[in-house]
Design a protein around this motif. Structure first.
Motif, PDB file in Angstrom:
ATOM      1  N   VAL A  74     -44.426   9.236 -17.020  1.00 45.41           N
ATOM      2  CA  VAL A  74     -45.718   9.926 -17.062  1.00 45.41           C
ATOM      3  C   VAL A  74     -46.809   8.897 -17.316  1.00 45.41           C
ATOM      4  CG1 VAL A  74     -47.126  11.653 -18.230  1.00 45.41           C
ATOM      5  CG2 VAL A  74     -44.668  12.062 -17.920  1.00 45.41           C
ATOM      6  N   ILE A  75     -47.829   8.883 -16.455  1.00 43.46           N
ATOM      7  CA  ILE A  75     -48.956   7.957 -16.588  1.00 43.46           C
ATOM      8  C   ILE A  75     -50.241   8.769 -16.581  1.00 43.46           C
ATOM      9  CG2 ILE A  75     -50.158   5.995 -15.555  1.00 43.46           C
ATOM     10  CD1 ILE A  75     -47.517   5.153 -14.302  1.00 43.46           C
ATOM     11  N   GLY A  76     -51.017   8.662 -17.667  1.00 47.09           N
ATOM     12  CA  GLY A  76     -52.198   9.487 -17.845  1.00 47.09           C
ATOM     13  C   GLY A  76     -53.400   9.031 -17.038  1.00 47.09           C
ATOM     14  N   GLU A  77     -54.440   9.857 -17.087  1.00 48.39           N
ATOM     15  CA  GLU A  77     -55.625   9.676 -16.242  1.00 48.39           C
ATOM     16  C   GLU A  77     -56.335   8.352 -16.463  1.00 48.39           C
ATOM     17  OE1 GLU A  77     -59.998  11.784 -15.482  1.00 48.39           O
ATOM     18  OE2 GLU A  77     -58.652  12.523 -17.039  1.00 48.39           O
ATOM     19  N   THR A  78     -56.552   7.956 -17.712  1.00 43.73           N
ATOM     20  CA  THR A  78     -57.349   6.757 -17.980  1.00 43.73           C
ATOM     21  C   THR A  78     -56.479   5.526 -18.230  1.00 43.73           C
ATOM     22  OG1 THR A  78     -57.497   7.291 -20.338  1.00 43.73           O
ATOM     23  CG2 THR A  78     -59.231   8.154 -18.903  1.00 43.73           C
ATOM     24  N   ALA A  79     -55.199   5.621 -17.908  1.00 42.86           N
ATOM     25  CA  ALA A  79     -54.320   4.457 -18.056  1.00 42.86           C
ATOM     26  C   ALA A  79     -54.718   3.374 -17.055  1.00 42.86           C
ATOM     27  CB  ALA A  79     -52.868   4.864 -17.854  1.00 42.86           C
ATOM     28  N   GLU A  80     -54.591   2.131 -17.480  1.00 42.37           N
ATOM     29  CA  GLU A  80     -54.872   0.984 -16.615  1.00 42.37           C
ATOM     30  C   GLU A  80     -53.673   0.043 -16.656  1.00 42.37           C
ATOM     31  OE1 GLU A  80     -58.868  -0.731 -17.125  1.00 42.37           O
ATOM     32  OE2 GLU A  80     -59.233   0.902 -18.532  1.00 42.37           O
ATOM     33  N   ILE A  81     -53.186  -0.314 -15.486  1.00 45.56           N
ATOM     34  CA  ILE A  81     -51.984  -1.141 -15.378  1.00 45.56           C
ATOM     35  C   ILE A  81     -52.316  -2.359 -14.533  1.00 45.56           C
ATOM     36  CG2 ILE A  81     -49.602  -1.218 -14.553  1.00 45.56           C
ATOM     37  CD1 ILE A  81     -49.455   1.788 -15.036  1.00 45.56           C
ATOM     38  N   GLY A  82     -51.990  -3.540 -15.058  1.00 41.29           N
ATOM     39  CA  GLY A  82     -52.288  -4.782 -14.358  1.00 41.29           C
ATOM     40  C   GLY A  82     -51.258  -5.102 -13.288  1.00 41.29           C
ATOM     41  N   ASP A  83     -51.218  -6.355 -12.886  1.00 43.08           N
ATOM     42  CA  ASP A  83     -50.295  -6.801 -11.847  1.00 43.08           C
ATOM     43  C   ASP A  83     -48.924  -7.140 -12.437  1.00 43.08           C
ATOM     44  OD1 ASP A  83     -52.459  -6.601 -10.124  1.00 43.08           O
ATOM     45  OD2 ASP A  83     -52.969  -8.737 -10.276  1.00 43.08           O
ATOM     46  N   ASP A  84     -47.888  -6.982 -11.610  1.00 43.14           N
ATOM     47  CA  ASP A  84     -46.518  -7.401 -11.958  1.00 43.14           C
ATOM     48  C   ASP A  84     -45.989  -6.686 -13.201  1.00 43.14           C
ATOM     49  OD1 ASP A  84     -46.280  -9.471  -9.862  1.00 43.14           O
ATOM     50  OD2 ASP A  84     -47.847 -10.475 -11.030  1.00 43.14           O
ATOM     51  N   VAL A  85     -46.337  -5.427 -13.371  1.00 39.72           N
ATOM     52  CA  VAL A  85     -45.869  -4.620 -14.495  1.00 39.72           C
ATOM     53  C   VAL A  85     -44.612  -3.868 -14.073  1.00 39.72           C
ATOM     54  CG1 VAL A  85     -46.427  -2.673 -16.012  1.00 39.72           C
ATOM     55  CG2 VAL A  85     -48.147  -4.430 -15.529  1.00 39.72           C
ATOM     56  N   THR A  86     -43.659  -3.728 -15.011  1.00 36.92           N
ATOM     57  CA  THR A  86     -42.406  -3.014 -14.747  1.00 36.92           C
ATOM     58  C   THR A  86     -42.219  -1.914 -15.782  1.00 36.92           C
ATOM     59  OG1 THR A  86     -41.381  -5.008 -13.834  1.00 36.92           O
ATOM     60  CG2 THR A  86     -39.909  -3.237 -14.523  1.00 36.92           C
ATOM     61  N   LEU A  87     -41.936  -0.693 -15.317  1.00 36.11           N
ATOM     62  CA  LEU A  87     -41.609   0.436 -16.195  1.00 36.11           C
ATOM     63  C   LEU A  87     -40.225   0.942 -15.852  1.00 36.11           C
ATOM     64  CD1 LEU A  87     -44.869   2.642 -16.093  1.00 36.11           C
ATOM     65  CD2 LEU A  87     -44.402   0.639 -17.510  1.00 36.11           C
ATOM     66  N   TYR A  88     -39.477   1.321 -16.869  1.00 38.27           N
ATOM     67  CA  TYR A  88     -38.187   1.969 -16.660  1.00 38.27           C
ATOM     68  C   TYR A  88     -38.334   3.477 -16.877  1.00 38.27           C
ATOM     69  CZ  TYR A  88     -35.816  -2.480 -16.185  1.00 38.27           C
ATOM     70  OH  TYR A  88     -35.412  -3.705 -15.722  1.00 38.27           O
ATOM     71  N   HIS A  89     -37.260   4.200 -16.641  1.00 38.94           N
ATOM     72  CA  HIS A  89     -37.329   5.657 -16.664  1.00 38.94           C
ATOM     73  C   HIS A  89     -37.682   6.177 -18.059  1.00 38.94           C
ATOM     74  CE1 HIS A  89     -33.205   4.385 -17.537  1.00 38.94           C
ATOM     75  NE2 HIS A  89     -33.131   5.434 -18.331  1.00 38.94           N
ATOM     76  N   GLY A  90     -38.344   7.320 -18.080  1.00 41.05           N
ATOM     77  CA  GLY A  90     -38.685   7.967 -19.341  1.00 41.05           C
ATOM     78  C   GLY A  90     -39.895   7.397 -20.053  1.00 41.05           C
ATOM     79  N   VAL A  91     -40.610   6.483 -19.453  1.00 35.93           N
ATOM     80  CA  VAL A  91     -41.775   5.869 -20.102  1.00 35.93           C
ATOM     81  C   VAL A  91     -42.972   6.814 -20.024  1.00 35.93           C
ATOM     82  CG1 VAL A  91     -43.475   4.006 -19.926  1.00 35.93           C
ATOM     83  CG2 VAL A  91     -41.035   3.508 -19.719  1.00 35.93           C
ATOM     84  N   THR A  92     -43.729   6.882 -21.111  1.00 36.48           N
ATOM     85  CA  THR A  92     -44.952   7.676 -21.157  1.00 36.48           C
ATOM     86  C   THR A  92     -46.129   6.793 -21.557  1.00 36.48           C
ATOM     87  OG1 THR A  92     -43.774   9.703 -21.759  1.00 36.48           O
ATOM     88  CG2 THR A  92     -46.123   9.624 -22.255  1.00 36.48           C
ATOM     89  N   LEU A  93     -47.149   6.797 -20.726  1.00 34.03           N
ATOM     90  CA  LEU A  93     -48.426   6.168 -21.088  1.00 34.03           C
ATOM     91  C   LEU A  93     -49.378   7.317 -21.363  1.00 34.03           C
ATOM     92  CD1 LEU A  93     -48.649   3.349 -18.364  1.00 34.03           C
ATOM     93  CD2 LEU A  93     -47.467   3.319 -20.573  1.00 34.03           C
ATOM     94  N   GLY A  94     -49.409   7.765 -22.608  1.00 30.67           N
ATOM     95  CA  GLY A  94     -50.088   9.010 -22.953  1.00 30.67           C
ATOM     96  C   GLY A  94     -51.299   8.817 -23.847  1.00 30.67           C
ATOM     97  N   GLY A  95     -51.973   9.926 -24.102  1.00 33.90           N
ATOM     98  CA  GLY A  95     -53.146   9.933 -24.973  1.00 33.90           C
ATOM     99  C   GLY A  95     -52.828  10.550 -26.320  1.00 33.90           C
ATOM    100  N   THR A  96     -53.776  10.411 -27.238  1.00 33.22           N
ATOM    101  CA  THR A  96     -53.604  10.960 -28.587  1.00 33.22           C
ATOM    102  C   THR A  96     -54.760  11.880 -28.967  1.00 33.22           C
ATOM    103  OG1 THR A  96     -54.656   8.966 -29.496  1.00 33.22           O
ATOM    104  CG2 THR A  96     -52.255   8.996 -29.393  1.00 33.22           C
ATOM    105  N   SER A  97     -55.619  12.233 -28.028  1.00 36.70           N
ATOM    106  CA  SER A  97     -56.725  13.140 -28.332  1.00 36.70           C
ATOM    107  C   SER A  97     -57.080  13.936 -27.087  1.00 36.70           C
ATOM    108  CB  SER A  97     -57.954  12.352 -28.816  1.00 36.70           C
ATOM    109  OG  SER A  97     -58.541  11.636 -27.742  1.00 36.70           O
ATOM    110  N   TRP A  98     -57.871  14.999 -27.299  1.00 34.26           N
ATOM    111  CA  TRP A  98     -58.318  15.844 -26.199  1.00 34.26           C
ATOM    112  C   TRP A  98     -59.751  15.519 -25.781  1.00 34.26           C
ATOM    113  CZ3 TRP A  98     -56.255  21.120 -28.441  1.00 34.26           C
ATOM    114  CH2 TRP A  98     -54.864  21.153 -28.305  1.00 34.26           C
TER     115      TRP A  98
END
Length: 265
Positions: free
Chosen positions: A87-111
């Protein structure tokens, strides 16, 4: 778009030894499908076509089980291995050559609106099941261990493990592949186990010192002990001896020693 897709496909062969040929990657890798769908959805999102972008994102999630918000910013040569549950949220920013494995969450902590998802700089690797939460920054070439929960920014080149995430290993202690990427995210140091081992070692050293001190006191006492015929009952201290009068361990005046103590004396 095609140039980005070529780079995304090429990086799979660098980071996944199971990739056999181009047909395999194009037809059997959900990470590639999700990323291609996201790039189309993101292009629509940036042009103000919000509903088409969200619908494309929904179709991508339905087909791949990878949920990437069309507003997320993703760099070049991004690799999602296996992909299930990412899961990758709306305001997430990911650079070059990044690797994610299964089950990773890039989430928020506020509304609240605004920046509320993490930023991953170039070369970051995130292990399976890790959660990176809030508007924090994970520095370049950092590594996040499997199932870690990271809520604070991570300096570049460091390794983070645990709940909450703790920095445990600098880049100089890691083994990098020929491509400069550390895929050995299973070789995680255990900070709790290390702390316990340090405590055990400290206790062993204290016990050794106490034993040496006790042995030296015993030797001095043996050398300084007068002959038994010169001892008087009044000279015998009752420290730690069960008192016959009160039944307690004492050396108070007026408390006579127990018969066993008298016999020993």
């Amino acid at each position: 778009m095609l140039a980005l897709l070529r780079e995304d496909v090429a990086c799979v062969f660098d980071r996944d030894p199971a990739a056999r040929n181009l047909l395999d990657v194009l037809t059997c890798y959900p990470g590639i499908h999700a990323l291609a769908t996201h790039r189309l959805a993101n292009a629509a999102w940036r042009r103000g076509l919000r509903w088409p972008a969200r619908f494309l994102s929904y179709l991508g999630r339905w087909a791949t089980n990878i949920d990437i918000h069309p507003g997320a910013t993703i760099g070049r040569r991004f690799f999602i291995d296996h992909g299930a549950g990412v899961v990758i949220g709306e305001t997430a920013e990911i650079g070059d050559d990044v690797t994610l494995y299964h089950g990773v969450t890039l989430g928020g902590t506020s509304w609240t609106k605004g920046k509320r998802h993490p930023t991953l700089l170039d070369g970051v690797l995130v292990g399976a099941g890790a959660k990176i939460l809030g508007p924090i920054t994970v520095g370049a070439n950092a590594r996040v261990g499997a199932n870690s929960v990271v809520t604070k920014s991570v300096p570049g080149g460091m390794t983070v493990v645990g709940i909450p995430g703790r920095i445990v290993q600098p880049e100089t202690q890691r083994r990098l592949s020929a491509h400069g990427i550390d895929l050995e995210h299973h070789l995680m140091p255990d900070p709790v186990g290390k702390a316990i081992a340090c405590l055990i070692d400290h206790i062993n050293r204290i016990e050794a010192r106490l034993e040496a001190h006790t042995a030296s006191e015993r030797t001095i006492a043996e050398l300084a002990r007068p002959p038994l015929s010169d001892l008087r009952l009044a000279d015998i201290r009752l420290d730690g001896v069960a008192c016959r009068s009160c039944g307690d361990l004492c050396d108070q005046e007026g408390c006579a020693p127990s018969p066993s103590t008298q016999q020993q004396a």
